[in-house]
Design an enzyme around this catalytic site. Structure first.
Site, PDB file in Angstrom:
ATOM      1  N   PHE A 183      69.717  18.845   9.701  1.00  0.00           N
ATOM      2  CA  PHE A 183      70.163  20.230   9.498  1.00  0.00           C
ATOM      3  C   PHE A 183      69.442  21.123  10.492  1.00  0.00           C
ATOM      4  O   PHE A 183      68.213  21.130  10.555  1.00  0.00           O
ATOM      5  CB  PHE A 183      69.879  20.715   8.071  1.00  0.00           C
ATOM      6  CG  PHE A 183      70.377  22.113   7.847  1.00  0.00           C
ATOM      7  CD1 PHE A 183      71.726  22.357   7.594  1.00  0.00           C
ATOM      8  CD2 PHE A 183      69.527  23.201   7.939  1.00  0.00           C
ATOM      9  CE1 PHE A 183      72.200  23.650   7.428  1.00  0.00           C
ATOM     10  CE2 PHE A 183      69.993  24.502   7.770  1.00  0.00           C
ATOM     11  CZ  PHE A 183      71.338  24.725   7.507  1.00  0.00           C
ATOM     12  N   ASP A 225      62.509  20.430  15.603  1.00  0.00           N
ATOM     13  CA  ASP A 225      62.892  21.512  14.696  1.00  0.00           C
ATOM     14  C   ASP A 225      61.930  21.462  13.506  1.00  0.00           C
ATOM     15  O   ASP A 225      62.091  20.667  12.594  1.00  0.00           O
ATOM     16  CB  ASP A 225      64.340  21.319  14.245  1.00  0.00           C
ATOM     17  CG  ASP A 225      64.781  22.371  13.223  1.00  0.00           C
ATOM     18  OD1 ASP A 225      63.920  23.149  12.769  1.00  0.00           O
ATOM     19  OD2 ASP A 225      65.972  22.392  12.869  1.00  0.00           O
ATOM     20  N   LYS A 280      61.115  29.601   8.600  1.00  0.00           N
ATOM     21  CA  LYS A 280      60.823  29.655   7.162  1.00  0.00           C
ATOM     22  C   LYS A 280      59.424  30.151   6.772  1.00  0.00           C
ATOM     23  O   LYS A 280      59.265  31.313   6.428  1.00  0.00           O
ATOM     24  CB  LYS A 280      61.121  28.298   6.533  1.00  0.00           C
ATOM     25  CG  LYS A 280      62.636  28.015   6.459  1.00  0.00           C
ATOM     26  CD  LYS A 280      62.971  26.895   5.501  1.00  0.00           C
ATOM     27  CE  LYS A 280      64.466  26.785   5.254  1.00  0.00           C
ATOM     28  NZ  LYS A 280      65.212  26.019   6.263  1.00  0.00           N
TER      29      LYS A 280
HETATM   30  C1  PLP Z   1      66.414  26.168   7.068  1.00  0.00           C
HETATM   31  C2  PLP Z   1      66.480  25.400   8.321  1.00  0.00           C
HETATM   32  C3  PLP Z   1      67.121  25.914   9.463  1.00  0.00           C
HETATM   33  C4  PLP Z   1      67.858  27.227   9.447  1.00  0.00           C
HETATM   34  O1  PLP Z   1      67.024  28.300   9.161  1.00  0.00           O
HETATM   35  P1  PLP Z   1      67.652  29.727   8.729  1.00  0.00           P
HETATM   36  O2  PLP Z   1      66.464  30.633   8.696  1.00  0.00           O
HETATM   37  O3  PLP Z   1      68.294  29.530   7.408  1.00  0.00           O
HETATM   38  O4  PLP Z   1      68.628  30.095   9.777  1.00  0.00           O
HETATM   39  C5  PLP Z   1      67.074  25.173  10.625  1.00  0.00           C
HETATM   40  N1  PLP Z   1      66.441  24.000  10.681  1.00  0.00           N
HETATM   41  C6  PLP Z   1      65.822  23.463   9.605  1.00  0.00           C
HETATM   42  C7  PLP Z   1      65.120  22.160   9.736  1.00  0.00           C
HETATM   43  C8  PLP Z   1      65.843  24.150   8.390  1.00  0.00           C
HETATM   44  O5  PLP Z   1      65.266  23.606   7.315  1.00  0.00           O
END
Ligand code: PLP
Length: 391
Positions: free
Chosen positions: A133, A218, A247
């Site tokens: 994701f 990421d 986050k």
């Molecule tokens: C939550 C998340 C995103 C997206 O972050 P948003 O602030 O919701 O746009 C991208 N990569 C990972 C691994 C995530 O957990």
């Protein structure tokens, strides 16, 4: 519980739990009827200091009073201090930071960054993992290895190739002369909380180096101490070329960061964000990093995470496996009852989230203590029995 006036006007993009949260204090939140809940959903990892940490509050209050925003046409002290602090804390040499407001934006910037680097070399492809994701913008959705999330919006950008996680042979086949970067989540969060094996991450690092591609981590969910290190990828002893954070970084305020060596950095006009790195989220993030360090929260994440996973594993029965690292845990159930369990946990007074139909996720604040962990585990045992009894 009551539904707030106006709720019907909100686009229903989320399946919401039937509770309205009005206040928080430490690892506890309260609903509109004054009922307390242990917050093991932890804003999906975005509240590392819990709610209302005095250092964080003081930093935010002081910054609101002093200056809210001036645009990125001017330098501000919190932004410069945060960039320097991140450059100091992260393993990337000669690091430069681009700030945005969310995880998707941080990844979007990272994708632009590696694409800008790769295009003149005819490197046009980014290899990502199935089940990953990376966000909901057009490019980050294309990077996301979950066809169900992409289906309604296809065709998206065609720069991404997906391979199964953990499969070194598939990665060897996918990474070639036309590969710009390999993009991975060291612990795949939304996809079900799957930590990548250390030797797999090491193999991917070696492959990208051999074939002249970049490694993009990421760490939006897994970073900022969530997994017991500043970056979860450090568990494998691997240093990526580009890292994204979001986050947890703002401790509850929106901020994203894309970190890369100076040799890859954007120049004037390459990218921009009106709100990116405003003084308030930067002051908040500086407080987050300071408190994590001063209160020993990396070590606490490791200790409490291990305590949590050991106790949850001991429950047995429908608990097939408890995966995770630090304070990011996924409880794999033998049946697709994660939602029922989360609902029963709500009744028990504990907030949790779901990472798929058969995985309950816990990502409590990094300040969580053993007594909170034990209370959540006991509630989980009871919630499981109730969920199993449901028709
Ligand atoms: C939550 C998340 C995103 C997206 O972050 P948003 O602030 O919701 O746009 C991208 N990569 C990972 C691994 C995530 O957990």
């Amino acid at each position: 519980m009551t539904v707030p006036a106006g709720e019907a006007f909100v686009m229903p993009t989320y399946v919401r739990y039937p509770v309205t949260i009005v206040r928080g204090d430490g690892v506890t939140v309260f609903d509109d009827e004054g009922r307390a809940y242990l917050d093991f959903a932890g804003a999906l990892g975005a509240t590392p200091l819990g709610h209302g940490h005095p250092r964080w509050l003081a930093a935010v209050h002081a910054q609101v009073d002093a200056l809210a925003l001036v645009s990125n046409l001017y330098a501000t002290e919190p932004q410069a201090a945060l960039a320097a602090r991140l450059a100091g804390v992260l393993p990337i040499l000669d690091a430069r930071v681009f700030f945005s407001n969310s995880g998707a934006e941080a990844n979007e910037a990272a994708i632009k960054l590696v694409r800008r680097w790769g295009l003149p070399k005819r490197r046009i492809k980014i290899v990502a993992l199935e089940g990953s994701f990376h966000g909901r913008t057009v490019a980050t959705l294309a990077a996301t290895g979950q066809p169900s999330k992409r289906a309604a919006f296809e065709p998206l950008v065609d720069w991404f190739v997906h391979v199964p996680p953990g499969d070194v042979a598939a990665m060897e086949t996918a990474v070639g002369d036309d590969t710009t970067a390999v993009m991975l989540e060291p612990v795949m969060g939304e996809g079900g909380v799957w930590p990548l094996a250390d030797d797999y991450v090491q193999d991917v690092r070696r492959l990208t180096e051999e074939r002249g591609a970049l490694l993009l981590a990421d760490e939006v969910q897994s970073g900022t101490g969530r997994c017991g290190d500043w970056l979860a990828i450090s568990h494998a002893g691997v240093v990526p070329d580009v890292v994204t954070l979001a986050k947890g970084l703002g401790g509850g305020l929106p901020i994203g960061a894309t970190i890369a060596p100076a040799s890859l950095a954007f120049g004037p006009g390459d990218h921009a964000s009106t709100f990116g790195a405003g003084p308030i989220p930067c002051a908040a993030a500086l407080a987050v990093l300071a408190v994590i360090e001063e209160e020993g929260l990396l070590a606490n994440a490791r200790t409490q995470g291990e305590r949590l996973r050991a106790a949850l594993t001991a429950i047995g029965g429908p608990v097939v496996e408890v995966r995770g690292r630090g304070l990011l845990s996924g409880i794999q159930l033998s049946e697709p009852i994660a939602h029922d369990v989360a609902m029963a946990m709500l009744d028990e007074g504990v907030l949790v989230s779901e990472a798929g139909p058969d995985v309950v996720r816990m990502s409590p604040p990094l300040i969580v203590q053993a007594a909170d962990v034990d209370a959540a585990v006991e509630a989980f045992g009871r919630a499981l029995k109730r969920a199993e009894a449901m028709p």
